[in-house]
Design a protein around this motif. Structure first.
Motif, PDB file in Angstrom:
ATOM      1  N   VAL A  19      31.550  41.103  33.977  1.00 16.05           N
ATOM      2  CA  VAL A  19      30.274  40.437  33.704  1.00 16.05           C
ATOM      3  C   VAL A  19      30.377  38.945  34.015  1.00 16.05           C
ATOM      4  CG1 VAL A  19      28.694  39.771  31.845  1.00 16.05           C
ATOM      5  CG2 VAL A  19      29.454  42.134  32.046  1.00 16.05           C
ATOM      6  N   VAL A  20      31.470  38.318  33.651  1.00 12.49           N
ATOM      7  CA  VAL A  20      31.664  36.894  33.945  1.00 12.49           C
ATOM      8  C   VAL A  20      31.725  36.664  35.455  1.00 12.49           C
ATOM      9  CG1 VAL A  20      33.306  34.974  33.750  1.00 12.49           C
ATOM     10  CG2 VAL A  20      32.729  36.342  31.736  1.00 12.49           C
ATOM     11  N   ALA A  21      32.425  37.526  36.185  1.00  7.92           N
ATOM     12  CA  ALA A  21      32.528  37.379  37.639  1.00  7.92           C
ATOM     13  C   ALA A  21      31.161  37.524  38.306  1.00  7.92           C
ATOM     14  CB  ALA A  21      33.502  38.406  38.207  1.00  7.92           C
ATOM     15  N   VAL A  22      30.387  38.506  37.889  1.00  6.77           N
ATOM     16  CA  VAL A  22      29.043  38.691  38.456  1.00  6.77           C
ATOM     17  C   VAL A  22      28.157  37.499  38.100  1.00  6.77           C
ATOM     18  CG1 VAL A  22      26.955  40.106  38.301  1.00  6.77           C
ATOM     19  CG2 VAL A  22      29.180  41.194  38.560  1.00  6.77           C
ATOM     20  N   GLY A  23      28.291  36.984  36.892  1.00  7.97           N
ATOM     21  CA  GLY A  23      27.518  35.811  36.484  1.00  7.97           C
ATOM     22  C   GLY A  23      27.824  34.594  37.329  1.00  7.97           C
ATOM     23  N   ILE A  24      29.088  34.404  37.658  1.00  5.52           N
ATOM     24  CA  ILE A  24      29.477  33.260  38.496  1.00  5.52           C
ATOM     25  C   ILE A  24      28.867  33.393  39.892  1.00  5.52           C
ATOM     26  CG2 ILE A  24      31.453  32.181  39.659  1.00  5.52           C
ATOM     27  CD1 ILE A  24      33.060  32.730  37.088  1.00  5.52           C
ATOM     28  N   VAL A  25      28.906  34.580  40.453  1.00  5.17           N
ATOM     29  CA  VAL A  25      28.346  34.797  41.788  1.00  5.17           C
ATOM     30  C   VAL A  25      26.829  34.580  41.777  1.00  5.17           C
ATOM     31  CG1 VAL A  25      27.924  36.545  43.568  1.00  5.17           C
ATOM     32  CG2 VAL A  25      30.187  36.336  42.541  1.00  5.17           C
ATOM     33  N   VAL A  26      26.152  35.111  40.783  1.00  8.42           N
ATOM     34  CA  VAL A  26      24.695  34.943  40.689  1.00  8.42           C
ATOM     35  C   VAL A  26      24.342  33.475  40.505  1.00  8.42           C
ATOM     36  CG1 VAL A  26      22.688  35.451  39.248  1.00  8.42           C
ATOM     37  CG2 VAL A  26      24.240  37.284  39.896  1.00  8.42           C
ATOM     38  N   MET A  27      25.096  32.756  39.668  1.00  7.51           N
ATOM     39  CA  MET A  27      24.833  31.337  39.453  1.00  7.51           C
ATOM     40  C   MET A  27      25.034  30.541  40.743  1.00  7.51           C
ATOM     41  SD  MET A  27      26.456  28.733  36.638  1.00  7.51           S
ATOM     42  CE  MET A  27      28.077  28.748  37.372  1.00  7.51           C
ATOM     43  N   ALA A  28      26.063  30.871  41.509  1.00  7.61           N
ATOM     44  CA  ALA A  28      26.306  30.174  42.772  1.00  7.61           C
ATOM     45  C   ALA A  28      25.163  30.411  43.753  1.00  7.61           C
ATOM     46  CB  ALA A  28      27.629  30.626  43.377  1.00  7.61           C
ATOM     47  N   LEU A  29      24.664  31.641  43.817  1.00  9.93           N
ATOM     48  CA  LEU A  29      23.541  31.940  44.712  1.00  9.93           C
ATOM     49  C   LEU A  29      22.271  31.212  44.287  1.00  9.93           C
ATOM     50  CD1 LEU A  29      24.042  35.752  45.333  1.00  9.93           C
ATOM     51  CD2 LEU A  29      24.262  33.919  47.004  1.00  9.93           C
ATOM     52  N   VAL A  30      21.986  31.202  43.010  1.00 11.71           N
ATOM     53  CA  VAL A  30      20.793  30.520  42.513  1.00 11.71           C
ATOM     54  C   VAL A  30      20.887  29.025  42.800  1.00 11.71           C
ATOM     55  CG1 VAL A  30      19.545  29.880  40.409  1.00 11.71           C
ATOM     56  CG2 VAL A  30      20.224  32.253  40.785  1.00 11.71           C
ATOM     57  N   LEU A  31      22.037  28.421  42.531  1.00  6.95           N
ATOM     58  CA  LEU A  31      22.203  26.991  42.801  1.00  6.95           C
ATOM     59  C   LEU A  31      22.085  26.685  44.290  1.00  6.95           C
ATOM     60  CD1 LEU A  31      25.056  25.997  40.344  1.00  6.95           C
ATOM     61  CD2 LEU A  31      22.642  25.411  40.202  1.00  6.95           C
ATOM     62  N   HIS A  32      22.573  27.587  45.139  1.00  6.16           N
ATOM     63  CA  HIS A  32      22.459  27.396  46.582  1.00  6.16           C
ATOM     64  C   HIS A  32      20.988  27.344  47.005  1.00  6.16           C
ATOM     65  CE1 HIS A  32      22.988  27.923  50.887  1.00  6.16           C
ATOM     66  NE2 HIS A  32      22.193  28.981  50.816  1.00  6.16           N
ATOM     67  N   PHE A  33      20.204  28.293  46.517  1.00  3.79           N
ATOM     68  CA  PHE A  33      18.797  28.324  46.902  1.00  3.79           C
ATOM     69  C   PHE A  33      18.004  27.173  46.299  1.00  3.79           C
ATOM     70  CE2 PHE A  33      19.838  32.809  47.837  1.00  3.79           C
ATOM     71  CZ  PHE A  33      19.480  32.785  49.175  1.00  3.79           C
ATOM     72  N   VAL A  34      18.361  26.731  45.102  1.00  2.00           N
ATOM     73  CA  VAL A  34      17.686  25.581  44.497  1.00  2.00           C
ATOM     74  C   VAL A  34      17.974  24.324  45.303  1.00  2.00           C
ATOM     75  CG1 VAL A  34      17.686  24.069  42.474  1.00  2.00           C
ATOM     76  CG2 VAL A  34      17.564  26.544  42.179  1.00  2.00           C
ATOM     77  N   ARG A  35      19.241  24.123  45.670  1.00  3.19           N
ATOM     78  CA  ARG A  35      19.598  22.939  46.473  1.00  3.19           C
ATOM     79  C   ARG A  35      18.937  22.998  47.850  1.00  3.19           C
ATOM     80  NH1 ARG A  35      23.671  19.504  45.383  1.00  3.19           N
ATOM     81  NH2 ARG A  35      24.208  19.389  47.585  1.00  3.19           N
ATOM     82  N   LYS A  36      18.858  24.186  48.437  1.00  6.52           N
ATOM     83  CA  LYS A  36      18.235  24.330  49.751  1.00  6.52           C
ATOM     84  C   LYS A  36      16.746  24.008  49.662  1.00  6.52           C
ATOM     85  CE  LYS A  36      18.007  27.431  53.666  1.00  6.52           C
ATOM     86  NZ  LYS A  36      18.432  28.702  54.218  1.00  6.52           N
ATOM     87  N   LYS A  37      16.097  24.438  48.598  1.00  4.78           N
ATOM     88  CA  LYS A  37      14.674  24.162  48.421  1.00  4.78           C
ATOM     89  C   LYS A  37      14.435  22.673  48.211  1.00  4.78           C
ATOM     90  CE  LYS A  37      10.627  25.844  46.075  1.00  4.78           C
ATOM     91  NZ  LYS A  37       9.927  26.775  46.902  1.00  4.78           N
ATOM     92  N   GLN A  38      15.388  21.973  47.604  1.00  2.00           N
ATOM     93  CA  GLN A  38      15.273  20.532  47.394  1.00  2.00           C
ATOM     94  C   GLN A  38      15.591  19.748  48.663  1.00  2.00           C
ATOM     95  OE1 GLN A  38      17.986  19.826  44.171  1.00  2.00           O
ATOM     96  NE2 GLN A  38      16.495  20.410  42.613  1.00  2.00           N
ATOM     97  N   GLY A  39      16.046  20.432  49.710  1.00  2.00           N
ATOM     98  CA  GLY A  39      16.344  19.766  50.977  1.00  2.00           C
ATOM     99  C   GLY A  39      17.744  19.202  51.060  1.00  2.00           C
ATOM    100  N   LYS A  40      18.601  19.589  50.148  1.00  2.00           N
ATOM    101  CA  LYS A  40      19.976  19.098  50.172  1.00  2.00           C
ATOM    102  C   LYS A  40      20.833  20.051  50.986  1.00  2.00           C
ATOM    103  CE  LYS A  40      19.536  16.937  45.688  1.00  2.00           C
ATOM    104  NZ  LYS A  40      20.005  16.929  44.312  1.00  2.00           N
ATOM    105  N   THR A  41      21.884  19.505  51.603  1.00  2.00           N
ATOM    106  CA  THR A  41      22.780  20.337  52.397  1.00  2.00           C
ATOM    107  C   THR A  41      23.823  20.965  51.499  1.00  2.00           C
ATOM    108  OG1 THR A  41      24.268  18.508  52.828  1.00  2.00           O
ATOM    109  CG2 THR A  41      22.492  18.860  54.407  1.00  2.00           C
ATOM    110  N   GLY A  42      24.531  21.927  52.057  1.00  2.00           N
ATOM    111  CA  GLY A  42      25.543  22.621  51.283  1.00  2.00           C
ATOM    112  C   GLY A  42      26.862  21.884  51.206  1.00  2.00           C
ATOM    113  N   CYS A  43      27.157  21.026  52.197  1.00  2.00           N
ATOM    114  CA  CYS A  43      28.481  20.410  52.215  1.00  2.00           C
ATOM    115  C   CYS A  43      28.559  19.179  51.328  1.00  2.00           C
ATOM    116  CB  CYS A  43      28.881  20.073  53.642  1.00  2.00           C
ATOM    117  SG  CYS A  43      27.847  18.820  54.421  1.00  2.00           S
ATOM    118  N   GLY A  44      27.536  18.358  51.317  1.00  2.00           N
ATOM    119  CA  GLY A  44      27.538  17.161  50.502  1.00  2.00           C
ATOM    120  C   GLY A  44      28.437  16.066  51.045  1.00  2.00           C
TER     121      GLY A  44
END
Length: 67
Positions: A19-44
């Protein structure tokens, strides 16, 4: 009796880890899409020396006013 309790405890621990592993993966995906919607790049990072700079920040086409 003791073997049954240890087996159940091992199963519970395995489920918690999954459950913790799946939560980490889901959180990473959500943060990726939030940052992409804000116009930020993935590398920083600064893309001046990056080989994948065009993939990270595509060139914007500018409309030139012709008079």
């Amino acid at each position: 009796m003791l073997y049954g309790l240890l087996s159940a405890a091992g199963t519970v621990i395995s489920v918690i880890i999954a459950v913790v592993a799946v939560g980490i993966v889901v959180m990473a995906l959500v943060l990726h899409f939030v940052r992409k919607k804000q116009g930020k790049t993935g590398c920083g990072c600064d893309c001046s020396g990056c080989a994948g700079c065009t993939a990270c920040r595509p060139e914007k086409s500018e409309k030139k006013d012709e008079k």
